[in-house]
Scaffold this motif. Structure first.
Motif, PDB file in Angstrom:
ATOM      1  N   GLY A 105     -43.652 -91.862  -4.737  1.00  0.00           N
ATOM      2  CA  GLY A 105     -45.069 -91.945  -4.436  1.00  0.00           C
ATOM      3  C   GLY A 105     -45.738 -93.122  -5.111  1.00  0.00           C
ATOM      4  N   ARG A 106     -47.028 -92.982  -5.375  1.00  0.00           N
ATOM      5  CA  ARG A 106     -47.792 -94.058  -6.010  1.00  0.00           C
ATOM      6  C   ARG A 106     -47.399 -94.170  -7.476  1.00  0.00           C
ATOM      7  NH1 ARG A 106     -54.006 -92.981  -4.979  1.00  0.00           N
ATOM      8  NH2 ARG A 106     -54.040 -94.258  -6.884  1.00  0.00           N
ATOM      9  N   PRO A 107     -46.994 -95.352  -7.923  1.00  0.00           N
ATOM     10  CA  PRO A 107     -46.551 -95.505  -9.310  1.00  0.00           C
ATOM     11  C   PRO A 107     -47.635 -95.228 -10.338  1.00  0.00           C
ATOM     12  CG  PRO A 107     -45.778 -97.331  -7.958  1.00  0.00           C
ATOM     13  CD  PRO A 107     -46.758 -96.569  -7.124  1.00  0.00           C
ATOM     14  N   ASP A 108     -48.919 -95.310  -9.946  1.00  0.00           N
ATOM     15  CA  ASP A 108     -50.003 -95.123 -10.907  1.00  0.00           C
ATOM     16  C   ASP A 108     -50.376 -93.662 -11.112  1.00  0.00           C
ATOM     17  OD1 ASP A 108     -50.992 -95.265  -8.190  1.00  0.00           O
ATOM     18  OD2 ASP A 108     -53.014 -95.204  -9.032  1.00  0.00           O
ATOM     19  N   LEU A 109     -49.788 -92.758 -10.338  1.00  0.00           N
ATOM     20  CA  LEU A 109     -50.140 -91.350 -10.449  1.00  0.00           C
ATOM     21  C   LEU A 109     -49.135 -90.580 -11.306  1.00  0.00           C
ATOM     22  CD1 LEU A 109     -51.291 -90.403  -6.835  1.00  0.00           C
ATOM     23  CD2 LEU A 109     -52.684 -91.040  -8.805  1.00  0.00           C
ATOM     24  N   THR A 156     -57.252 -80.418 -17.609  1.00  0.00           N
ATOM     25  CA  THR A 156     -56.538 -80.699 -16.369  1.00  0.00           C
ATOM     26  C   THR A 156     -55.856 -79.453 -15.817  1.00  0.00           C
ATOM     27  OG1 THR A 156     -54.521 -81.326 -17.572  1.00  0.00           O
ATOM     28  CG2 THR A 156     -56.079 -83.096 -17.046  1.00  0.00           C
ATOM     29  N   VAL A 157     -55.698 -79.454 -14.483  1.00  0.00           N
ATOM     30  CA  VAL A 157     -54.927 -78.424 -13.777  1.00  0.00           C
ATOM     31  C   VAL A 157     -54.041 -79.156 -12.788  1.00  0.00           C
ATOM     32  CG1 VAL A 157     -55.007 -76.419 -12.272  1.00  0.00           C
ATOM     33  CG2 VAL A 157     -56.795 -76.736 -13.991  1.00  0.00           C
ATOM     34  N   GLU A 158     -52.749 -78.868 -12.821  1.00  0.00           N
ATOM     35  CA  GLU A 158     -51.822 -79.562 -11.932  1.00  0.00           C
ATOM     36  C   GLU A 158     -50.619 -78.683 -11.626  1.00  0.00           C
ATOM     37  OE1 GLU A 158     -49.809 -82.931 -13.917  1.00  0.00           O
ATOM     38  OE2 GLU A 158     -50.690 -82.126 -15.756  1.00  0.00           O
ATOM     39  N   ALA A 159     -49.912 -79.046 -10.559  1.00  0.00           N
ATOM     40  CA  ALA A 159     -48.654 -78.381 -10.233  1.00  0.00           C
ATOM     41  C   ALA A 159     -47.528 -78.991 -11.060  1.00  0.00           C
ATOM     42  CB  ALA A 159     -48.348 -78.521  -8.753  1.00  0.00           C
ATOM     43  N   ASP A 160     -46.453 -78.259 -11.191  1.00  0.00           N
ATOM     44  CA  ASP A 160     -45.294 -78.738 -11.954  1.00  0.00           C
ATOM     45  C   ASP A 160     -44.476 -79.691 -11.085  1.00  0.00           C
ATOM     46  OD1 ASP A 160     -43.174 -79.170 -13.614  1.00  0.00           O
ATOM     47  OD2 ASP A 160     -42.437 -77.094 -13.599  1.00  0.00           O
ATOM     48  N   HIS A 162     -54.939 -77.624 -20.630  1.00  0.00           N
ATOM     49  CA  HIS A 162     -54.080 -78.328 -19.675  1.00  0.00           C
ATOM     50  C   HIS A 162     -53.118 -77.327 -19.054  1.00  0.00           C
ATOM     51  CE1 HIS A 162     -55.741 -82.045 -21.232  1.00  0.00           C
ATOM     52  NE2 HIS A 162     -55.459 -81.619 -22.443  1.00  0.00           N
ATOM     53  N   LEU A 163     -53.365 -76.997 -17.788  1.00  0.00           N
ATOM     54  CA  LEU A 163     -52.585 -75.978 -17.101  1.00  0.00           C
ATOM     55  C   LEU A 163     -51.620 -76.625 -16.114  1.00  0.00           C
ATOM     56  CD1 LEU A 163     -55.478 -73.470 -16.292  1.00  0.00           C
ATOM     57  CD2 LEU A 163     -53.957 -73.482 -18.283  1.00  0.00           C
ATOM     58  N   ARG A 164     -50.386 -76.156 -16.112  1.00  0.00           N
ATOM     59  CA  ARG A 164     -49.385 -76.635 -15.159  1.00  0.00           C
ATOM     60  C   ARG A 164     -48.797 -75.410 -14.462  1.00  0.00           C
ATOM     61  NH1 ARG A 164     -46.557 -79.718 -18.324  1.00  0.00           N
ATOM     62  NH2 ARG A 164     -47.556 -81.646 -17.655  1.00  0.00           N
ATOM     63  N   LEU A 165     -48.997 -75.333 -13.149  1.00  0.00           N
ATOM     64  CA  LEU A 165     -48.577 -74.163 -12.383  1.00  0.00           C
ATOM     65  C   LEU A 165     -47.243 -74.414 -11.685  1.00  0.00           C
ATOM     66  CD1 LEU A 165     -51.985 -73.106 -10.780  1.00  0.00           C
ATOM     67  CD2 LEU A 165     -51.061 -72.582 -13.048  1.00  0.00           C
ATOM     68  N   ALA A 166     -46.455 -73.375 -11.584  1.00  0.00           N
ATOM     69  CA  ALA A 166     -45.114 -73.481 -11.004  1.00  0.00           C
ATOM     70  C   ALA A 166     -45.169 -73.780  -9.503  1.00  0.00           C
ATOM     71  CB  ALA A 166     -44.336 -72.194 -11.247  1.00  0.00           C
ATOM     72  N   ALA A 226     -60.073 -82.066 -14.271  1.00  0.00           N
ATOM     73  CA  ALA A 226     -59.325 -82.901 -13.328  1.00  0.00           C
ATOM     74  C   ALA A 226     -58.184 -82.107 -12.712  1.00  0.00           C
ATOM     75  CB  ALA A 226     -58.776 -84.133 -14.035  1.00  0.00           C
ATOM     76  N   ILE A 227     -58.098 -82.151 -11.369  1.00  0.00           N
ATOM     77  CA  ILE A 227     -56.984 -81.532 -10.650  1.00  0.00           C
ATOM     78  C   ILE A 227     -56.023 -82.639 -10.237  1.00  0.00           C
ATOM     79  CG2 ILE A 227     -56.294 -80.168  -8.648  1.00  0.00           C
ATOM     80  CD1 ILE A 227     -59.014 -78.884  -8.657  1.00  0.00           C
ATOM     81  N   ASP A 228     -54.729 -82.450 -10.518  1.00  0.00           N
ATOM     82  CA  ASP A 228     -53.716 -83.475 -10.239  1.00  0.00           C
ATOM     83  C   ASP A 228     -54.169 -84.821 -10.795  1.00  0.00           C
ATOM     84  OD1 ASP A 228     -51.393 -84.622  -9.344  1.00  0.00           O
ATOM     85  OD2 ASP A 228     -52.061 -84.852  -7.278  1.00  0.00           O
ATOM     86  N   PRO A 229     -54.324 -84.914 -12.124  1.00  0.00           N
ATOM     87  CA  PRO A 229     -54.927 -86.100 -12.746  1.00  0.00           C
ATOM     88  C   PRO A 229     -54.080 -87.354 -12.624  1.00  0.00           C
ATOM     89  CG  PRO A 229     -53.958 -84.684 -14.406  1.00  0.00           C
ATOM     90  CD  PRO A 229     -53.875 -83.925 -13.101  1.00  0.00           C
ATOM     91  N   HIS A 230     -54.770 -88.491 -12.674  1.00  0.00           N
ATOM     92  CA  HIS A 230     -54.086 -89.781 -12.668  1.00  0.00           C
ATOM     93  C   HIS A 230     -53.398 -90.046 -14.000  1.00  0.00           C
ATOM     94  CE1 HIS A 230     -56.341 -90.446  -9.060  1.00  0.00           C
ATOM     95  NE2 HIS A 230     -55.918 -91.674  -8.933  1.00  0.00           N
TER      96      HIS A 230
END
Length: 208
Positions: free
Chosen positions: A54-58, A25-29, A186-190, A12-16
């Motif tokens: 933004g969206r409260p569910d994300l 998961t992979v997402e930005a910080d 679970h990766l979080r990129l700067a 999942a990229i930018d997971p809910h």
């Protein structure tokens, strides 16, 4: 929910949701990016800093909200719900939120928007009601979409590393498809602050 659905690896990229569901998961910080955005406004001299969430569910939205609050707290600035609105990551919703925010008697001198589309909507509304950006209102977004650098004035924003997010997700997925366990699930990129022309020190006034 398992990391394998019908024997097909999933990333999942930018997971809910949070990492506890078992899906890599992979997402930005988003938290760190929000802290950087608000601290930048504080360093410019702003103390009354609004937020269009933004969206409260994300998860990304909740992280940006938390980063906004942390940056204020670290600088000794009380959180003020009166200058916080929800824009749902949508430009039209952000315009509605901005109108309410900017027409208030004690409007903020700066606004952090949870994404660039919201920031663009805020700037449009500011112009429509006679405010000049950044002279009367500083605005900072999040994402660094293509329009951010092309608009006038160019938008100050927090850049998400989109290519690196995609590459990291593909690498993680390839590892899973090979039946191997990745070093990290679970990766979080700067993220990176990109100062442009929609932010400036606040004007000397009772609005600060």
């Amino acid at each position: 929910m398992e990391a394998i659905v019908a024997d097909i690896p999933v990333v999942a990229i930018d997971p809910h949701v949070g990492p506890g569901d078992g899906v890599p998961t992979v997402e930005a910080d988003s938290f760190g990016g929000a802290v950087s955005a608000v601290k930048y406004l504080i360093e410019l001299g702003h103390r009354r800093i609004g937020f269009v969430a933004g969206r409260p569910d994300l998860r990304s939205s909740r992280a940006r909200d938390a980063g906004y609050r942390r940056a204020l707290a670290d600088s000794g600035i009380p959180y003020d719900a009166e200058i916080v609105r929800v824009g749902f990551y949508e430009q039209d919703a952000a315009r509605t939120a901005a109108l309410s925010l900017l027409e208030s008697p004690r409007r903020p001198t700066a606004v952090f928007a949870a994404n660039d589309l919201s920031a663009i909507g805020i700037i449009e509304v500011a112009r429509e009601i006679g405010l000049e950006v950044p002279r009367d209102l500083s605005v900072i977004g999040f994402d660094d979409v293509l329009e951010a650098s092309r608009m006038s004035p160019p938008l100050t924003t927090i850049r998400q590393p989109m290519r690196r997010l995609g590459a990291a997700a593909m690498s993680l997925l390839t590892t899973l498809m090979n039946g191997e366990e990745p070093p990290e699930r679970h990766l979080r990129l700067a993220t990176q602050l990109i100062p442009r022309a929609t932010t400036a020190p606040p004007r000397s006034s009772g609005q600060r």
